[in-house]
Design a protein around this motif. Structure first.
Motif, PDB file in Angstrom:
ATOM      1  N   HIS A   1      -2.411  81.351   4.048  1.00 40.24           N
ATOM      2  CA  HIS A   1      -2.515  82.730   4.552  1.00 40.24           C
ATOM      3  C   HIS A   1      -1.388  83.086   5.503  1.00 40.24           C
ATOM      4  CE1 HIS A   1      -4.312  80.228   7.684  1.00 40.24           C
ATOM      5  NE2 HIS A   1      -4.101  81.228   8.536  1.00 40.24           N
ATOM      6  N   LYS A   2      -0.656  82.085   5.997  1.00 40.99           N
ATOM      7  CA  LYS A   2       0.439  82.326   6.940  1.00 40.99           C
ATOM      8  C   LYS A   2       1.705  82.690   6.175  1.00 40.99           C
ATOM      9  CE  LYS A   2      -1.205  79.083  10.494  1.00 40.99           C
ATOM     10  NZ  LYS A   2      -0.842  77.891  11.310  1.00 40.99           N
ATOM     11  N   SER A   3       2.454  83.607   6.746  1.00 38.01           N
ATOM     12  CA  SER A   3       3.723  83.969   6.125  1.00 38.01           C
ATOM     13  C   SER A   3       4.759  82.890   6.419  1.00 38.01           C
ATOM     14  CB  SER A   3       4.219  85.305   6.664  1.00 38.01           C
ATOM     15  OG  SER A   3       4.611  85.168   8.022  1.00 38.01           O
TER      16      SER A   3
ATOM     17  N   GLU B   1       8.581  80.317  12.765  1.00 39.00           N
ATOM     18  CA  GLU B   1       8.538  80.540  14.217  1.00 39.00           C
ATOM     19  C   GLU B   1       7.709  79.466  14.906  1.00 39.00           C
ATOM     20  OE1 GLU B   1       7.363  84.046  17.449  1.00 39.00           O
ATOM     21  OE2 GLU B   1       7.175  84.393  15.289  1.00 39.00           O
ATOM     22  N   ALA B   2       6.597  79.048  14.289  1.00 42.11           N
ATOM     23  CA  ALA B   2       5.737  78.018  14.883  1.00 42.11           C
ATOM     24  C   ALA B   2       6.432  76.668  14.968  1.00 42.11           C
ATOM     25  CB  ALA B   2       4.452  77.889  14.070  1.00 42.11           C
ATOM     26  N   HIS B   3       7.496  76.486  14.190  1.00 38.85           N
ATOM     27  CA  HIS B   3       8.209  75.209  14.179  1.00 38.85           C
ATOM     28  C   HIS B   3       9.605  75.313  14.791  1.00 38.85           C
ATOM     29  CE1 HIS B   3       4.952  74.495  11.316  1.00 38.85           C
ATOM     30  NE2 HIS B   3       5.112  73.209  11.578  1.00 38.85           N
TER      31      HIS B   3
ATOM     32  N   PRO C   1      13.959  83.933  10.598  1.00 36.12           N
ATOM     33  CA  PRO C   1      13.539  83.473   9.271  1.00 36.12           C
ATOM     34  C   PRO C   1      14.709  83.168   8.338  1.00 36.12           C
ATOM     35  CG  PRO C   1      12.244  85.377   9.964  1.00 36.12           C
ATOM     36  CD  PRO C   1      13.344  85.214  10.975  1.00 36.12           C
TER      37      PRO C   1
ATOM     38  N   GLN D   1      -3.010  76.611   5.034  1.00 35.10           N
ATOM     39  CA  GLN D   1      -2.109  77.527   5.747  1.00 35.10           C
ATOM     40  C   GLN D   1      -1.444  78.529   4.803  1.00 35.10           C
ATOM     41  OE1 GLN D   1       0.299  75.842   8.987  1.00 35.10           O
ATOM     42  NE2 GLN D   1      -0.588  73.825   8.555  1.00 35.10           N
TER      43      GLN D   1
ATOM     44  N   SER E   1       7.627  83.395   7.618  1.00 35.45           N
ATOM     45  CA  SER E   1       8.196  83.727   8.938  1.00 35.45           C
ATOM     46  C   SER E   1       7.346  83.144  10.040  1.00 35.45           C
ATOM     47  CB  SER E   1       8.309  85.240   9.096  1.00 35.45           C
ATOM     48  OG  SER E   1       9.222  85.771   8.175  1.00 35.45           O
ATOM     49  N   ASP E   2       6.005  83.242   9.901  1.00 36.22           N
ATOM     50  CA  ASP E   2       5.106  82.695  10.920  1.00 36.22           C
ATOM     51  C   ASP E   2       5.257  81.178  11.022  1.00 36.22           C
ATOM     52  OD1 ASP E   2       4.124  85.184  11.543  1.00 36.22           O
ATOM     53  OD2 ASP E   2       2.359  85.004  10.237  1.00 36.22           O
ATOM     54  N   ILE E   3       5.349  80.519   9.888  1.00 36.91           N
ATOM     55  CA  ILE E   3       5.515  79.058   9.886  1.00 36.91           C
ATOM     56  C   ILE E   3       6.851  78.674  10.500  1.00 36.91           C
ATOM     57  CG2 ILE E   3       5.865  77.063   8.369  1.00 36.91           C
ATOM     58  CD1 ILE E   3       3.691  78.212   6.554  1.00 36.91           C
TER      59      ILE E   3
END
Length: 347
Positions: free
Chosen positions: A285-287, A293-295, A300, A283, A289-291
Motif C-alpha cells: 500500500h506504500k508508494s 523517504e523512509a530509507h 524519489p 507494504q 516515494s514513501d519507501i
C-alpha cells in the motif's frame, strides 16, 4: 580441463560435517562419542544416562571452525596419547555456555561463559566441564606457532571474555560461523590467514606487524554489523561511526577503501532495506516515494537512479517481479561486499 576442474572446486561450498546423537539409540550414541573423542584422549561423562551431543564443522583452508553442545564431562590427554597420535594442533575455544576447569598445572581458575581458552594438543591436558556450548577453531601448529611470542605456553590458558581483543575475536568467529554456509572453498581459504593473525594478536596481547590485517578484518566486520543494525538511523554517518569505534575518519576510509567507501556501504545497506520493503507484500500500500523517504532517500528520482544502478532494475520493475514471486537473493549484496573487501587485503 584441469583448470576448469580446479575453478569448479574453488567455487564449491565449504566442506561440512555434522554429528548429532539426537534420535540415535542411547548406547550407540555413547559409543560414537567415545570413539570420536577417543581419537584425542579419554572422556568420562558425568551423567551418561542423559547424554546428547551435537558438533558441526566447516573447513576453511587448513583451519576447522566448529561448534559443540554436550553434557558435563572430563577429558584427559596423556603424553602416551600425544606420542601415539602425533596431533599437535592448537584448539582456540570460546564458551558460549558453561566453561572449563583445568585439573592440573599452573592454571587453577575456571573459565566461564564468554571466556576464551587455548589448548595445545602437543601437551598433556586434564579438564572438567559442566554442560556446555562452544565455538572453536582447530589450527595446525605450523600455521599459528610462528605468529606467537610464546608458542609453547598456550596450553589451557584462559582469557577473560571482557577484553576488547577477545571480544573482537569472538565476534569474528561468530560472524564466520553465520556466513560459513554461504562461503566457497576459495573464500574460506582467503579468510584463514587473517583469522589466524587476529587469533595471534589476542594470544600475544598486542598487534604484531605480521598480524595486522587480521585485526583490520575483525574491525571491518564489526563496523559492517553496526551499519546493518543502524542503517535506518538518520544520524548514522561516517563521522558518527568513526566516533563510535574510536578511530579516525581516515582510518575508517582506509578500511572501506576496497568496498567502495563507507558512505557507499551505508547507502547500499539502506538500499538493501528498501529493496526488502518493496518486496514485502504487507507494504504494497506504500508508494515507492514513501519507501524511498523512509530509507533515507529524500528525492524519489535519486532513489530510482541509485536502485537501478545497483540492481539493474527500477524500483517499479523490481516490485512487479516480487509480486510475481520470482527469486531474489537477500544475502547477495552483503556477501559481495565481504568478498570485495577481502580480496583487497595484501597477503
Amino acid at each position: 580441463m584441469q583448470g576448469a576442474d580446479d575453478n569448479a572446486a574453488d567455487q564449491s561450498p565449504l566442506p561440512h560435517f555434522i554429528l548429532d546423537t539426537q534420535g540415535t539409540p542411547h548406547k550407540q550414541a555413547l559409543a560414537i562419542w567415545h570413539e570420536q573423542v577417543g581419537l584425542l584422549g579419554q572422556t568420562r561423562l558425568k551423567n551418561p544416562e542423559r547424554f546428547h551431543a551435537r558438533v558441526e564443522y566447516y573447513q576453511l583452508g587448513a583451519l576447522v571452525l566448529g561448534t559443540a553442545k554436550t553434557q558435563a564431562q572430563s577429558f584427559d590427554r596423556s603424553r602416551y596419547q600425544i606420542g601415539r597420535d602425533g596431533v599437535s594442533h592448537y584448539v582456540l575455544q570460546f564458551y558460549v555456555d558453561g566453561g572449563c576447569r583445568p585439573r592440573f598445572g599452573a592454571q587453577t581458575a575456571s573459565s566461564a561463559s564468554g571466556d576464551f581458552m587455548t589448548f595445545d594438543c602437543a601437551q598433556p591436558q586434564m579438564t572438567e566441564t559442566p554442560d556446555y556450548a562452544s565455538i572453536h577453531l582447530f589450527v595446525p601448529r605450523p600455521l599459528l606457532a610462528p605468529l606467537l611470542s610464546a608458542p609453547d605456553e598456550q596450553n589451557m590458558r584462559i582469557f577473560s571474555g571482557g577484553g576488547a581483543l577477545v571480544g573482537m575475536f569472538r565476534d569474528h568467529l561468530m560472524a564466520l560461523w553465520r556466513r560459513a554456509p554461504l562461503l566457497t572453498v576459495r573464500e574460506g581459504e582467503a579468510l584463514a590467514k587473517p583469522t589466524l593473525e587476529l587469533a595471534a594478536t589476542v594470544i600475544n596481547g598486542s598487534v604484531r606487524e605480521d598480524a595486522a590485517s587480521g585485526v583490520q578484518l575483525a574491525l571491518f566486520d564489526m563496523i559492517c554489523r553496526h551499519v546493518i543494525d543502524h542503517a535506518l538511523n538518520p544520524e548514522l554517518t561516517p563521522e558518527s561511526i568513526a566516533a563510535h569505534f574510536a578511530i579516525s575518519p581516515r582510518k575508517l576510509s582506509y578500511l572501506f577503501e576496497n568496498a567502495g567507501g563507507i558512505a557507499s556501504y551505508i547507502g547500499e545497506q539502506r538500499m538493501h532495506r528498501a529493496r526488502m520493503a518493496l518486496a514485502d507484500s504487507a507494504q504494497r500500500h506504500k508508494s515507492i516515494s514513501d519507501i524511498a523517504e523512509a530509507h533515507g532517500f529524500v528525492h524519489p528520482q535519486s532513489f530510482t537512479r541509485a536502485f537501478q544502478r545497483l540492481h539493474g532494475l527500477t524500483p517499479r520493475e523490481f516490485r512487479a517481479l516480487a509480486r510475481d514471486q520470482r527469486s531474489w537473493d537477500p544475502q547477495l549484496i552483503t556477501r559481495q561486499m565481504w568478498w570485495k573487501w577481502m580480496t583487497g587485503i595484501p597477503s
